[in-house]
Design a protein around this motif. Structure first.
Motif, PDB file in Angstrom:
ATOM      1  N   UNK A  47      33.081  62.065  38.521  1.00  0.00           N
ATOM      2  CA  UNK A  47      31.764  62.490  38.967  1.00  0.00           C
ATOM      3  C   UNK A  47      30.638  62.003  38.048  1.00  0.00           C
ATOM      4  N   UNK A  48      30.759  62.089  36.710  1.00  0.00           N
ATOM      5  CA  UNK A  48      29.680  61.552  35.863  1.00  0.00           C
ATOM      6  C   UNK A  48      29.436  60.061  36.094  1.00  0.00           C
ATOM      7  N   UNK A  49      30.517  59.289  36.250  1.00  0.00           N
ATOM      8  CA  UNK A  49      30.347  57.863  36.461  1.00  0.00           C
ATOM      9  C   UNK A  49      29.735  57.581  37.832  1.00  0.00           C
ATOM     10  N   UNK A  50      30.141  58.321  38.833  1.00  0.00           N
ATOM     11  CA  UNK A  50      29.596  58.173  40.182  1.00  0.00           C
ATOM     12  C   UNK A  50      28.100  58.453  40.189  1.00  0.00           C
ATOM     13  N   UNK A  51      27.679  59.526  39.546  1.00  0.00           N
ATOM     14  CA  UNK A  51      26.261  59.865  39.515  1.00  0.00           C
ATOM     15  C   UNK A  51      25.455  58.828  38.730  1.00  0.00           C
ATOM     16  N   UNK A  52      26.058  58.249  37.710  1.00  0.00           N
ATOM     17  CA  UNK A  52      25.385  57.191  36.978  1.00  0.00           C
ATOM     18  C   UNK A  52      25.142  55.974  37.879  1.00  0.00           C
ATOM     19  N   UNK A  53      26.113  55.655  38.746  1.00  0.00           N
ATOM     20  CA  UNK A  53      25.933  54.546  39.690  1.00  0.00           C
ATOM     21  C   UNK A  53      24.768  54.831  40.635  1.00  0.00           C
ATOM     22  N   UNK A  54      24.668  56.059  41.117  1.00  0.00           N
ATOM     23  CA  UNK A  54      23.552  56.409  41.996  1.00  0.00           C
ATOM     24  C   UNK A  54      22.227  56.282  41.262  1.00  0.00           C
ATOM     25  N   UNK A  55      22.209  56.688  40.006  1.00  0.00           N
ATOM     26  CA  UNK A  55      20.986  56.562  39.189  1.00  0.00           C
ATOM     27  C   UNK A  55      20.566  55.103  39.073  1.00  0.00           C
ATOM     28  N   UNK A  71      21.087  68.444  40.227  1.00  0.00           N
ATOM     29  CA  UNK A  71      20.545  67.906  38.979  1.00  0.00           C
ATOM     30  C   UNK A  71      19.924  66.532  39.204  1.00  0.00           C
ATOM     31  N   UNK A  72      20.613  65.700  39.975  1.00  0.00           N
ATOM     32  CA  UNK A  72      20.088  64.365  40.274  1.00  0.00           C
ATOM     33  C   UNK A  72      18.749  64.469  40.993  1.00  0.00           C
ATOM     34  N   UNK A  73      18.661  65.381  41.932  1.00  0.00           N
ATOM     35  CA  UNK A  73      17.419  65.529  42.698  1.00  0.00           C
ATOM     36  C   UNK A  73      16.250  65.917  41.797  1.00  0.00           C
ATOM     37  N   UNK A  74      16.504  66.787  40.817  1.00  0.00           N
ATOM     38  CA  UNK A  74      15.419  67.189  39.906  1.00  0.00           C
ATOM     39  C   UNK A  74      14.871  65.997  39.134  1.00  0.00           C
ATOM     40  N   UNK A  75      15.738  65.049  38.800  1.00  0.00           N
ATOM     41  CA  UNK A  75      15.325  63.904  37.992  1.00  0.00           C
ATOM     42  C   UNK A  75      14.892  62.710  38.840  1.00  0.00           C
ATOM     43  N   UNK A  79      21.880  53.720  50.860  1.00  0.00           N
ATOM     44  CA  UNK A  79      23.257  53.268  50.688  1.00  0.00           C
ATOM     45  C   UNK A  79      24.239  54.349  51.121  1.00  0.00           C
ATOM     46  N   UNK A  80      25.300  53.906  51.817  1.00  0.00           N
ATOM     47  CA  UNK A  80      26.438  54.762  52.160  1.00  0.00           C
ATOM     48  C   UNK A  80      27.410  54.789  50.997  1.00  0.00           C
TER      49      UNK A  80
END
Length: 546
Positions: free
Chosen positions: A125-133, A180-184, A90-91
């Motif tokens: 940023x926290x909400x954005x990363x949650x969407x990626x998760x 952090x996202x990459x580690x998880x 996804x872009x």
């Protein structure tokens, strides 16, 4: 981080909502997925399918898909990808807003113009990363981060922090979140596009290469792209070769910025029917594919209309990949020769010991010889039509604007032959003709000459804003943009007779152009009558023509 080369299909250029008006729809995306699966069955390697820009609903915070274009969301696309072993991508924008409304959770991160979001303050940023998760949980394995603006901050922070402090804080927060996202999420692949350079390095090839990209981004991203493929500021009769030269030059620029060659996404392969690729379709596609592979980046991206690649083209595509991709994995590409943006002959070497591939380009308007960084058996595997390159004594002689592929050692074998690119014709001879031009009105120059008895006269026009800087001109994007053939004009007359001039740059270009090249046949001209050539521009700014 990826440990081996990958092949990524990106569907931008099959549609285009920025430099054209072709929208992304589910029907279009699914049709390209069917074509991708067809090409895979024919041997073409394509590992990922990247859904490019504007799939999302404007009010959905990256969680819902645009309607009515995607009436049932991404379910059919995701399922068909995963059922066929294709990894979805996804872009997303890094922290800017294009066709996207700020969600309630993002409000306290907005900058004053409400066009970009702070990464180190507020809820964005926290909400954005949650969407990626959430997308990762549904099978998405690749994210393309575009349009970063690390100067963004709410007004109250701009009043108390230096711009440099804001940028540093944004970068630190963004990098930290992705690491952090990459580690998880260990299977994720991150690729970076616009906004990660700190000064102008893209879009132009006439400026000196300078420090512009922080090497620390390679700790965050699997690849960093080096610019959309646009025509270089190096005049070429073959318009598509000017685009090759641009991507070659940008690869060199990022190498000189310390970015490892395997981490540079040259984004150089783009076939399609939209304005972003100048309605190229598959013109000169073979040389474009070879160069995209020769540059040595591990994220090999392929943009556009896969339906344009028929079975015969697919077989050639698969063969080129089968030759290059194992070498990408075994060794690292190296550059040699001069600088593409200075029209100096150059090349890329993918060699493991005494075996490998040399891809060479002569961007100049002369026949040129280039020393090769290898010894032993060599064989010409691929070339443009016309001029026959001469390979001897550790060097190669190329015609003007010509590219070629050379096999070295075990690759100097007929089994690796890739043939001749018939739709790029290189002159067998060329000679400079020094003709003085004089001003003819405010933004035009004219020359009168006695034409040679036969052959073809090639006329090259350059537009400068200063003695050392070119000036790019754009008439706007299609479908309403003005074609460059109406902005840069090359005309020829003999007496009262207008002589036809062949040009290949007559396109509406979002990126603009700083030059024009045209050719006129001398056959049938009167030998005893002067020939007048006039070059002009409608560029509104003050410019000088050469």
């Amino acid at each position: 981080m990826i440990e081996h080369p990958i092949a990524v299909y990106i569907n931008w250029a099959a549609y285009d909502e920025l430099s054209d008006n072709v929208e992304l729809t589910e029907a279009l995306a699914m049709r390209q997925l069917d074509e991708m699966l067809r090409l895979r069955d024919l041997g073409v390697r394509l590992d990922y399918y990247m859904m490019d820009a504007f799939w999302y609903a404007s009010d959905g915070a990256y969680r819902t898909w645009r309607t009515p274009h995607w009436p049932d969301g991404p379910e059919r696309w995701l399922k068909r990808c995963l059922d066929n072993g294709v990894k979805p991508g996804l872009w997303v924008m890094a922290n800017t807003l294009v066709k996207l409304d700020p969600a309630p959770a993002w409000q306290d991160s907005l900058d004053e113009e409400q066009r970009a979001l702070c990464c180190f303050y507020g809820g964005y940023l926290p909400d954005f990363m949650q969407a990626l998760h959430e997308w990762y949980q549904r099978g998405v394995r690749l994210f393309k981060f575009d349009f970063a603006n690390f100067h963004a901050a709410p007004v109250h922070l701009q009043e108390t922090m230096l711009p440099s402090e804001i940028r540093s804080a944004n970068v630190a927060a963004f990098q930290g979140a992705l690491k952090s996202f990459r580690r998880e999420h260990p299977e994720v692949v991150f690729i970076a596009y616009n906004g990660y350079e700190e000064r102008q390095i893209m879009a132009r090839t006439d400026i000196p290469i300078r420090k512009a990209v922080d090497q620390r981004w390679v700790e965050t991203f699997d690849s960093i792209y080096c610019g959309d493929p646009v025509p270089a500021d190096v005049p070429c009769m073959n318009f598509w070769r000017a685009k090759d030269i641009y991507s070659d030059h940008q690869t060199r620029a990022f190498l000189l910025n310390g970015i490892p060659v395997t981490r540079i996404d040259n984004a150089g392969f783009m076939v399609g029917t939209t304005g972003t690729c100048y309605f190229r379709r598959t013109a000169a596609w073979q040389g474009m594919l070879i160069l995209s592979l020769a540059r040595g980046g591990w994220v090999n991206t392929y943009y556009g209309n896969l339906d344009l690649i028929d079975a015969e083209k697919a077989a050639w595509f698969a063969k080129a990949q089968s030759i290059f991709l194992p070498l990408q994995d075994r060794t690292r590409a190296e550059v040699f020769g001069g600088l593409p943006g200075k029209a100096e002959p150059y090349g890329f070497a993918l060699c493991a010991g005494d075996d490998g591939l040399l891809t060479v380009v002569n961007p100049s308007q002369t026949i040129a010889t280039l020393a090769l960084p290898a010894q032993g058996a060599m064989r010409l595997l691929f070339r443009d039509a016309g001029f026959l390159p001469v390979l001897a004594d550790g060097q190669i002689t190329l015609g003007p604007e010509q590219m070629a592929l050379i096999g070295v050692g075990s690759y100097a074998d007929p089994d690796y032959d890739l043939g001749v690119q018939d739709d790029v014709l290189i002159p067998s001879e060329i000679a400079r003709l020094d003709v003085p031009f004089s001003a003819d009105g405010e933004k035009a120059i004219t020359a009168t000459l006695t034409a040679p008895a036969d052959g073809v006269l090639r006329v090259i026009l350059r537009q400068h804003e200063s003695p050392t800087r070119v000036k790019r001109t754009s008439g706007g994007s299609p479908p309403d943009g003005i074609s460059l053939g109406k902005i840069f004009t090359i005309t020829a007359t003999q007496g009262n007779r207008e002589i036809p001039v062949t040009i290949n740059y007559d396109k509406a270009m979002w990126s603009g152009l700083s030059w024009a090249v045209g050719e006129l046949s001398l056959a049938g001209l009167q030998a005893d009558m002067p020939l007048t050539v006039r070059c002009a521009t409608t560029e509104p700014a003050a410019v000088t023509l050469y």
